[in-house]
Motif scaffolding. Structure first.
Motif, PDB file in Angstrom:
ATOM      1  N   GLU A 120      68.271  20.712 -13.654  1.00  0.00           N
ATOM      2  CA  GLU A 120      67.293  21.392 -14.508  1.00  0.00           C
ATOM      3  C   GLU A 120      66.514  22.444 -13.714  1.00  0.00           C
ATOM      4  OE1 GLU A 120      64.344  18.881 -16.386  1.00  0.00           O
ATOM      5  OE2 GLU A 120      63.274  20.697 -17.030  1.00  0.00           O
ATOM      6  N   ALA A 121      66.183  22.094 -12.471  1.00  0.00           N
ATOM      7  CA  ALA A 121      65.442  23.043 -11.633  1.00  0.00           C
ATOM      8  C   ALA A 121      66.240  24.331 -11.460  1.00  0.00           C
ATOM      9  CB  ALA A 121      65.137  22.416 -10.272  1.00  0.00           C
ATOM     10  N   ARG A 122      67.549  24.181 -11.238  1.00  0.00           N
ATOM     11  CA  ARG A 122      68.402  25.364 -11.074  1.00  0.00           C
ATOM     12  C   ARG A 122      68.439  26.182 -12.361  1.00  0.00           C
ATOM     13  NH1 ARG A 122      73.664  23.220  -7.813  1.00  0.00           N
ATOM     14  NH2 ARG A 122      72.829  23.589  -5.731  1.00  0.00           N
ATOM     15  N   GLU A 123      68.543  25.474 -13.460  1.00  0.00           N
ATOM     16  CA  GLU A 123      68.607  26.169 -14.741  1.00  0.00           C
ATOM     17  C   GLU A 123      67.336  26.995 -14.974  1.00  0.00           C
ATOM     18  OE1 GLU A 123      69.325  24.493 -19.154  1.00  0.00           O
ATOM     19  OE2 GLU A 123      70.569  23.661 -17.561  1.00  0.00           O
ATOM     20  N   ARG A 124      66.211  26.387 -14.623  1.00  0.00           N
ATOM     21  CA  ARG A 124      64.948  27.102 -14.826  1.00  0.00           C
ATOM     22  C   ARG A 124      64.733  28.196 -13.788  1.00  0.00           C
ATOM     23  NH1 ARG A 124      60.840  22.198 -15.582  1.00  0.00           N
ATOM     24  NH2 ARG A 124      59.306  23.797 -15.035  1.00  0.00           N
ATOM     25  N   ALA A 125      65.418  28.087 -12.655  1.00  0.00           N
ATOM     26  CA  ALA A 125      65.259  29.100 -11.603  1.00  0.00           C
ATOM     27  C   ALA A 125      66.029  30.376 -11.944  1.00  0.00           C
ATOM     28  CB  ALA A 125      65.731  28.545 -10.263  1.00  0.00           C
ATOM     29  N   LEU A 126      67.118  30.227 -12.707  1.00  0.00           N
ATOM     30  CA  LEU A 126      67.957  31.389 -13.012  1.00  0.00           C
ATOM     31  C   LEU A 126      67.190  32.557 -13.628  1.00  0.00           C
ATOM     32  CD1 LEU A 126      71.435  30.113 -14.228  1.00  0.00           C
ATOM     33  CD2 LEU A 126      70.942  31.742 -12.405  1.00  0.00           C
TER      34      LEU A 126
END
Ligand SMILES: Nc1ncnc2c1ncn2[C@@H]1O[C@H](COP(=O)(O)OP(=O)(O)OP(=O)(O)O)[C@@H](O)[C@H]1O
Ligand SMILES: [Mg+2]
Lengths: 274, 266
Positions: A120-126
């Motif tokens: 989820e963190a990666r998804e929100r970082a994109l």
């Protein structure tokens, strides 16, 4: 209670003095900042300008809770800063990315530290990567990015955790003029959207005036103190490129530069002496 | 004119040249022993050494000994590495411990480890564990010093940044200290694996009933030069293979590092 906290300034330095022991442990210690007091109101954008070595980074470290002042104290939203200031985001002057993490993972790190799952963190970082103009660079490692790109990753990394007060230490000095103006406008937009407080350090007086509500001038070290405070009543929203052409801007610039120039010369002479 | 060119020939050409050196070595060895300039009794002959090595593999006797040596190497490597990482972290994070133990660590590390082999044999018997112990004493210090360095060398700005981003001390360990320390450990992996093998072989050589070191020792005992060289050849081949494997692992795990140091291969 809650109202009092809301009214409390985002940052308040009270008589902050920072003395460093001399490197060899003996000899004279060096006082970088002497009795600095200022406040940054909630939602205010304040710039600090001053000659090199005048203790700008030192004051920011105090505000972040990374450095305990020798005298005086810092308060953030009414709370004394002891240890890391949890309300603050800090964009460092030096390279601060984790070299073993990709750009995307660097941006996502703050969320991960807050217990968000990696996916989820990666998804929100994109989206944050594309906001700083680095779409498609997510899998690069810091050493594969240019200095300016690394600064932009650091910006996204700082902003993604939504700090209430953002401390920025010469964040854009490594960027070329075009990218820099783009990032400055982007930062102003982000700031206008949710009115965080910003403490913005820069060498560049024009940048300071174009961005800020208030500009503080720091004297040359050792023992530098705040010697000037200028309110910038230029209209918002601003475009950092266009605003530089306005007569009010030029008048302000002239006024502040008259004071800053002497300090820069003094600071330079002192650096050479030391 | 061409002598000024600094460019190296392409990779296949270099490989070919390297192969040439190997063949030349065996050829010279062959010629010198064939013409009796060097006594075949003391120097063996390449033909005999290769034939013996081949026969050992074909009959299968060597596999058992090779297996023992590799097992000892692997155990020494794993135990030494885990202990080195644990103690390296502990010392790096506890300044008092590190200051107090510093002279002792240095003293033990300065000790030639071979002198410990008989003691380990006395304590642990002639089985694999005395060899593993010897390898561990070699591997441990390499890993220990590298982890210690890796933890100490973490950039204070990177650390401060992670803390500002909300990292707990567990996060700092996982996301900052460990990756930094591991990068140092991996850069010493080649040395560590090599030393694990040295520990195993030297231990076997000094007293055991199995392993490559034991075979070399046996051959020496009966002046079987060909057997000694054959044992060395097998050892060399496996060291090279293990080293290649380590290089592969290293590349997979350290891909975040700038590749500015030599090599140049991708
Ligand atoms: N940890 C330290 N130990 C000793 N002296 C220090 C330390 N940190 C800063 N100083 C000294 O304090 C003074 C102020 O340093 P600081 O980094 O705050 O300057 P600065 O205003 O940020 O300069 P610049 O614009 O060049 O970044 C300098 O003279 C520096 O040498
Ligand atoms: Mg600075």
């Amino acid at each position: 209670m809650a109202e009092a906290a809301a009214a409390a300034p985002a940052l308040q330095l009270e008589g902050v003095t920072c003395t460093f022991p001399s490197p060899d442990g003996r000899g004279r210690s060096y006082t970088a900042v002497q009795g600095a007091s200022f406040t940054v109101a909630d939602g205010e954008f304040v710039s600090i300008v001053g000659p090199t070595g005048s203790g700008k980074s030192t004051m920011l470290n105090v505000a972040a809770g990374l450095l305990k002042p020798s005298e005086g104290r810092a308060l953030s939203f009414g709370q004394p800063v002891t240890g890391i200031n949890p309300k603050a985001g800090y964009m460092f002057q030096a390279e601060a990315l984790m070299p073993w993490k990709s750009a995307l993972d660097n941006v996502a790190a703050g969320l991960e530290f807050r217990g968000v799952s990696k996916a989820e963190a990666r998804e929100r970082a994109l989206p944050w990567l594309s906001r700083v103009g680095l779409e498609g660079f997510g899998d690069r490692f810091p050493h594969q990015l240019s200095g300016g790109m690394r600064k932009r990753v650091a910006l996204a990394q700082t902003l993604i955790v939504d700090p209430k007060i953002i401390l920025m230490d010469e964040p854009f000095s490594a960027l070329d003029v075009q990218t820099r103006q783009m990032m400055e406008n982007e930062l102003l937009d982000l700031w206008a959207a949710d009115r965080k407080s910003v403490v913005f350090i820069t060498h560049d007086l024009e940048e300071a005036i174009a961005m800020s509500d208030r500009v503080l001038v720091l004297s040359a070290g050792p023992g530098s103190r705040l010697i000037g405070e200028y309110r910038i009543d230029l209209d918002r929203p601003r475009d950092v490129a266009e605003i530089r052409m306005t007569p009010q801007f030029l008048a302000l610039h002239q006024e502040i530069w008259a004071q800053l120039r002497d300090e820069v010369l003094k600071g330079y002479a002192q650096t050479k002496l030391r | 004119m061409r002598s000024h060119a600094k460019r190296l020939p392409s990779r296949p050409v270099i490989l070919l040249l390297q192969l040439g050196v190997l063949i030349a070595f065996f050829l010279i060895w062959h010629l010198l022993t064939d013409t009796k300039i060097l006594s075949p009794f003391f120097f063996g002959t390449p033909g005999a050494v290769l034939a013996r090595t081949w026969a050992d593999f074909a009959s299968g006797v060597i596999w058992y000994h090779l297996g023992i040596t590799l097992l000892e190497t692997a155990l020494a490597f794993i135990i030494g590495t885990v202990a080195g990482i644990a103690f390296g972290f502990w010392f790096a994070r506890a300044p008092l411990v590190s200051v107090v133990f510093d002279p002792y660590i240095k003293a033990v590390n300065a000790l030639p480890r071979v002198v410990l082999a008989p003691i380990f044999a006395l304590w642990l018997g002639l089985g694999i564990w005395s060899k593993v112990a010897l390898g561990v004493t070699l591997v441990f210090f390499i890993v220990f010093f590298n982890v210690y360095q890796g933890v100490k060398e973490v950039s204070p700005v990177v650390l401060a940044n992670a803390r500002m981003l909300g990292a707990s001390s567990r996060d700092l360990f996982r996301h900052v200290y460990l990756p930094s320390a591991l990068s140092w450990v991996f850069s010493s992996l080649h040395t560590a694996v090599g030393f694990a093998m040295v520990g195993a072989v030297v231990g076997e050589y000094l007293g055991s009933a199995a392993g490559l070191g034991y075979r070399i020792h046996q051959a020496e005992g009966v002046f079987d030069t060909v057997g000694v060289f054959s044992g060395m050849l097998v050892l060399t081949i496996f060291v090279v293979l293990i080293d290649a494997a380590v290089t592969m692992i290293e590349k997979r795990l350290l891909h975040w590092r700038p590749q500015d140091t030599g090599g140049g291969q991708h």
